[in-house]
Design an enzyme around this catalytic site. Structure first.
Site, PDB file in Angstrom:
ATOM      1  N   HIS A  48      67.829  50.597  31.605  1.00  0.00           N
ATOM      2  CA  HIS A  48      68.219  49.845  32.804  1.00  0.00           C
ATOM      3  C   HIS A  48      66.976  49.537  33.641  1.00  0.00           C
ATOM      4  O   HIS A  48      65.894  50.055  33.378  1.00  0.00           O
ATOM      5  CB  HIS A  48      69.243  50.632  33.630  1.00  0.00           C
ATOM      6  CG  HIS A  48      68.782  52.001  33.983  1.00  0.00           C
ATOM      7  ND1 HIS A  48      69.296  53.136  33.411  1.00  0.00           N
ATOM      8  CD2 HIS A  48      67.821  52.420  34.827  1.00  0.00           C
ATOM      9  CE1 HIS A  48      68.678  54.180  33.893  1.00  0.00           C
ATOM     10  NE2 HIS A  48      67.770  53.777  34.760  1.00  0.00           N
TER      11      HIS A  48
HETATM   12  C1  T46 Z   1      66.078  56.277  35.775  1.00  0.00           C
HETATM   13  C2  T46 Z   1      65.880  57.310  34.729  1.00  0.00           C
HETATM   14  C3  T46 Z   1      64.450  57.710  34.561  1.00  0.00           C
HETATM   15  C4  T46 Z   1      74.045  60.815  39.785  1.00  0.00           C
HETATM   16  O1  T46 Z   1      75.202  61.122  40.105  1.00  0.00           O
HETATM   17  N1  T46 Z   1      73.021  60.936  40.694  1.00  0.00           N
HETATM   18  C5  T46 Z   1      71.746  60.614  40.388  1.00  0.00           C
HETATM   19  O2  T46 Z   1      70.848  60.742  41.253  1.00  0.00           O
HETATM   20  C6  T46 Z   1      71.449  60.125  39.077  1.00  0.00           C
HETATM   21  C7  T46 Z   1      70.047  59.729  38.694  1.00  0.00           C
HETATM   22  C8  T46 Z   1      72.489  60.000  38.172  1.00  0.00           C
HETATM   23  N2  T46 Z   1      73.758  60.355  38.525  1.00  0.00           N
HETATM   24  C9  T46 Z   1      74.820  60.269  37.532  1.00  0.00           C
HETATM   25  C10 T46 Z   1      75.136  58.850  37.083  1.00  0.00           C
HETATM   26  C11 T46 Z   1      75.591  59.043  35.652  1.00  0.00           C
HETATM   27  O3  T46 Z   1      76.970  59.338  35.622  1.00  0.00           O
HETATM   28  O4  T46 Z   1      74.412  60.976  36.386  1.00  0.00           O
HETATM   29  C12 T46 Z   1      74.832  60.301  35.197  1.00  0.00           C
HETATM   30  C13 T46 Z   1      73.654  60.009  34.297  1.00  0.00           C
HETATM   31  O5  T46 Z   1      72.825  58.988  34.906  1.00  0.00           O
HETATM   32  P1  T46 Z   1      72.011  57.925  34.046  1.00  0.00           P
HETATM   33  O6  T46 Z   1      72.789  57.550  32.840  1.00  0.00           O
HETATM   34  O7  T46 Z   1      71.589  56.813  34.963  1.00  0.00           O
HETATM   35  O8  T46 Z   1      70.737  58.808  33.627  1.00  0.00           O
HETATM   36  P2  T46 Z   1      69.397  58.320  32.927  1.00  0.00           P
HETATM   37  O9  T46 Z   1      68.628  59.536  32.568  1.00  0.00           O
HETATM   38  O10 T46 Z   1      69.691  57.357  31.829  1.00  0.00           O
HETATM   39  O11 T46 Z   1      68.602  57.519  34.051  1.00  0.00           O
HETATM   40  C14 T46 Z   1      68.060  58.231  35.154  1.00  0.00           C
HETATM   41  C15 T46 Z   1      68.216  57.417  36.439  1.00  0.00           C
HETATM   42  O12 T46 Z   1      69.597  57.069  36.612  1.00  0.00           O
HETATM   43  C16 T46 Z   1      67.411  56.158  36.402  1.00  0.00           C
HETATM   44  O13 T46 Z   1      67.323  55.627  37.705  1.00  0.00           O
HETATM   45  O14 T46 Z   1      65.214  55.430  35.991  1.00  0.00           O
HETATM   46  O15 T46 Z   1      66.682  58.484  34.924  1.00  0.00           O
END
Ligand code: T46
Length: 134
Positions: A48
């Site tokens: 993303h």
């Molecule tokens: C990025 C990379 C490096 C939350 O509830 N709070 C938070 O602060 C974050 C980051 C995520 N979440 C929830 C949202 C999703 O249900 O945790 C779950 C996993 O999030 P996501 O799929 O976005 O995780 P990554 O590791 O793919 O991405 C994260 C960050 O979201 C993103 O901004 O740049 O780490």
């Protein structure tokens, strides 16, 4: 590419090393800190871009690759030192891959979690890039 590798101070001591992120180390006020850990072998994260969020990533333990795309250029940065981080400005698609065993990814962010700030679709990302490039 609007990214920057930033070295953090490393205070060495016979009891171990200490690094710090404070003040002017990164160009934004810290609003949130989160970390990703217990990452299974072969897993990939990210996939993303952000409209406004700035983030600073550090491999607190182990290593991983950050694959970046700003719509014009692609680049891969390997993070593998707890005293070196990667600043990612908005409008950059990122994927995190090749996590080593025991890797921990620390992320320091310029804002709280806002789902509307995410661009999770490559077609939408290309549209967004065209708008901000005008
Ligand atoms: C990025 C990379 C490096 C939350 O509830 N709070 C938070 O602060 C974050 C980051 C995520 N979440 C929830 C949202 C999703 O249900 O945790 C779950 C996993 O999030 P996501 O799929 O976005 O995780 P990554 O590791 O793919 O991405 C994260 C960050 O979201 C993103 O901004 O740049 O780490």
């Amino acid at each position: 590419m609007d990214i920057q590798i930033i070295s953090l101070p490393k205070i060495e001591d016979r009891r171990g090393n200490l690094s710090v992120i404070e003040g002017d180390t990164i160009p934004f006020d810290i609003k949130r800190v989160y970390y990703v850990y217990d990452i299974p072998s072969g897993a990939e994260r990210g996939g993303h871009a952000h409209k406004n969020l700035q983030q600073f990533l550090v491999a607190l333990s182990g290593s991983f690759d950050v694959i970046l795309n700003n719509g014009k250029q692609k680049s891969t940065v390997t993070l593998n030192k707890p005293n070196v981080g990667l600043l990612i400005k908005p409008g950059i698609w990122r994927e995190l891959a090749n996590f080593s065993s025991g890797a921990v990814c620390l992320v320091v962010a310029s804002d709280v979690y806002i789902e509307e700030d995410y661009i999770r679709n490559l077609k939408e990302f290309k549209r967004f890039i065209k708008i901000i490039d005008k």
